[in-house]
Design an enzyme around this catalytic site. Sequence first.
Site, PDB file in Angstrom:
ATOM      1  N   GLU A 109     -50.660  87.605 -53.565  1.00  0.00           N
ATOM      2  CA  GLU A 109     -50.517  86.686 -54.703  1.00  0.00           C
ATOM      3  C   GLU A 109     -49.928  85.357 -54.255  1.00  0.00           C
ATOM      4  OE1 GLU A 109     -49.727  89.076 -58.790  1.00  0.00           O
ATOM      5  OE2 GLU A 109     -48.173  89.288 -57.279  1.00  0.00           O
ATOM      6  N   GLU A 110     -48.910  85.414 -53.412  1.00  0.00           N
ATOM      7  CA  GLU A 110     -48.298  84.184 -52.915  1.00  0.00           C
ATOM      8  C   GLU A 110     -49.352  83.307 -52.235  1.00  0.00           C
ATOM      9  OE1 GLU A 110     -44.707  82.718 -49.900  1.00  0.00           O
ATOM     10  OE2 GLU A 110     -45.039  84.860 -50.219  1.00  0.00           O
ATOM     11  N   GLY A 111     -50.197  83.936 -51.413  1.00  0.00           N
ATOM     12  CA  GLY A 111     -51.250  83.185 -50.742  1.00  0.00           C
ATOM     13  C   GLY A 111     -52.288  82.644 -51.709  1.00  0.00           C
ATOM     14  N   ARG A 137     -39.166  91.251 -50.535  1.00  0.00           N
ATOM     15  CA  ARG A 137     -40.407  92.032 -50.676  1.00  0.00           C
ATOM     16  C   ARG A 137     -40.260  93.420 -50.074  1.00  0.00           C
ATOM     17  NH1 ARG A 137     -44.804  88.292 -49.074  1.00  0.00           N
ATOM     18  NH2 ARG A 137     -44.433  87.439 -51.167  1.00  0.00           N
TER      19      ARG A 137
END
Length: 628
Positions: free
Chosen positions: A235-237, A192
């Site tokens: 987004e991951e969360g 990231r």
Amino acid sequence: MWLPVYVPLLLVFGVSLSLPQGSLGTDSSSLRGVDADTEKRINVGKKHLQTLRNLETRCHDSLQALVVIDAGSSSTRTNVFLAKTRSCPNKGRSIDPDSIQLIGAGKRFAGLRVVLEEWLDTYAGKDWESRPVDARLLFQYVPQMHEGAKKLMQLLEEDTVAILDSQLNEKQKVQVKALGIPVMLCSTAGVRDFHEWYRDALFVLLRHLINNPSPAHGYKFFTNPFWTRPITGAEEGLFAFITLNHLSRRLGEDPARCMIDEYGVKQCRNDLAGVVEVGGASAQIVFPLQEGTVLPSSVRAVNLQRERLLPERYPSADVVSVSFMQLGMASSAGLFLKELCSNDEFLQGGICSNPCLFKGFQQSCSAGEVEVRPDGSASVNEDVRKNRLKPLATYCSVNNPEISFKVTNEMQCRENSIDPTKPLAERMKIENCSIIKGTGNFDKCVSQVESILVAPKLPLPANIEAASSGFESVDQVFRFASSTAPMIVTGGGMLAAINTLKDHRLLRSDFSGDVEELAEAAREFCSSEVIIRTDGPVIQLPNARGEQKLNSLNFDLCKTMALTVSLLRHMAAGENQPSFIKWEKSIAGPDGKPLADLGWQVGVILHHVLFTEEWGRNAYEAGYSHNL
């Protein structure tokens, strides 16, 4: 084509040439003079035609495989799912979200960061992290990057095919091969913070390789830029949040959750749970807000429908979603050691006294990965790539435009004892420190975890995304926003900390988040001493509570316990408190078997397949044939 002249005349006089749909011909009462056997055969023929006619108009179910490739901070791994699809005339094909199930998880292969760093080592030269590199010149080596990506994708493809071949029967294989297999390859915190054009170029290559699989096995893999890409921390969360609430049946179109208000508008409530997900390089905190919650103007809530995470037919929800780099299990360990052992309070005469390690444990002063040997000694890996400070030290470089052009980012690095102007080796080094010794002082461990990781003076480095959502640190999350929603904590390290205390009866089996109960249990556990037995080192628990084998996975478990205590205290200090808190690895189905592990993988599938028209265009109208 010509018709006999008498046909129009028949049509004019209203004579129909088509058979009635219900009876498929003359009814049995008109079959005078026909024997019983003939009439029976006539009825069989009529029934056969009616059956075939029904097949033309009914919906058809078939199975489809979906592949999610988790390109995480430490490895890249395939997850293969199977789902039921339904195809209906004039409506297209869609996936039943409740049918999605994990059928196999693959082997762990090199992370994308390793692929990029090996390519840079070769073509930018060794120590590229410590000197200026003209990134434009490296475009000439894109073909070599392609080869590195190809080697990784071959391993992933072979692994995926092995799972499909072993888990599907012959009938299922026919269906799966016919429909094609959508592939979603997403990178998380591991790359990231990777600067320049390299990361995005790697994804262009990965998509090309997925869309051109080996023809030998017959499985038709395909992807697109929406499915295979880097995902943000938020987004991951959010995908992990969707996974949790879908698997636990909190997310759905249940009419019982809806009512028509006084204005005739359909209103649906949500009974969603929040999630704290701690990975290797980052941690995500996501929870729904109560109706009427007022947030500071600097804080950005996410509406699941407005941001197109869920379709309009699902209950509306506003959520807080924030992701913090340097708070994963590996990344926080490196940063914590760097800061703690640079503090004169803990560093005396070259010895760093670490309150988060057991008494009697010691290691050389480095953030490298630790292996606990049978004789009780700790061996620290000297490989630069195995140093848990490597990603942060690479980011904190004056050659990174994010540092050289943004003074606040440079200040954050310096605040954490990393000088961006120094070579990589010095940025990872802990100055004037030779040995780290454990003291087992849990209260002091909590205070240091709080000041270094949870509530630092400046935001932790590489956290531009978190700051842009309104939160510079974890303590600010629950100060500015809070919720009464249940909270589920997941992640291997967080689960191990709680389960270890339960195993030794220091926590109740039904522990539900009482912070003082956890602090007392961890205080007792972490005061243990390391004892060397003939079969290896053990942690000797006080008060005759038994022993725990010491290994490379639990030697620094007290830091994780301290992080958990700090997190719970901030949750409890918010305006609203969670109704309950649980620690879970997966969600079980009605049969008691796990449906899937918690995490973002199921959520990213749902994010795409629930938008049925868009999914239909990408997965079926275009699909595998788009790449022919």
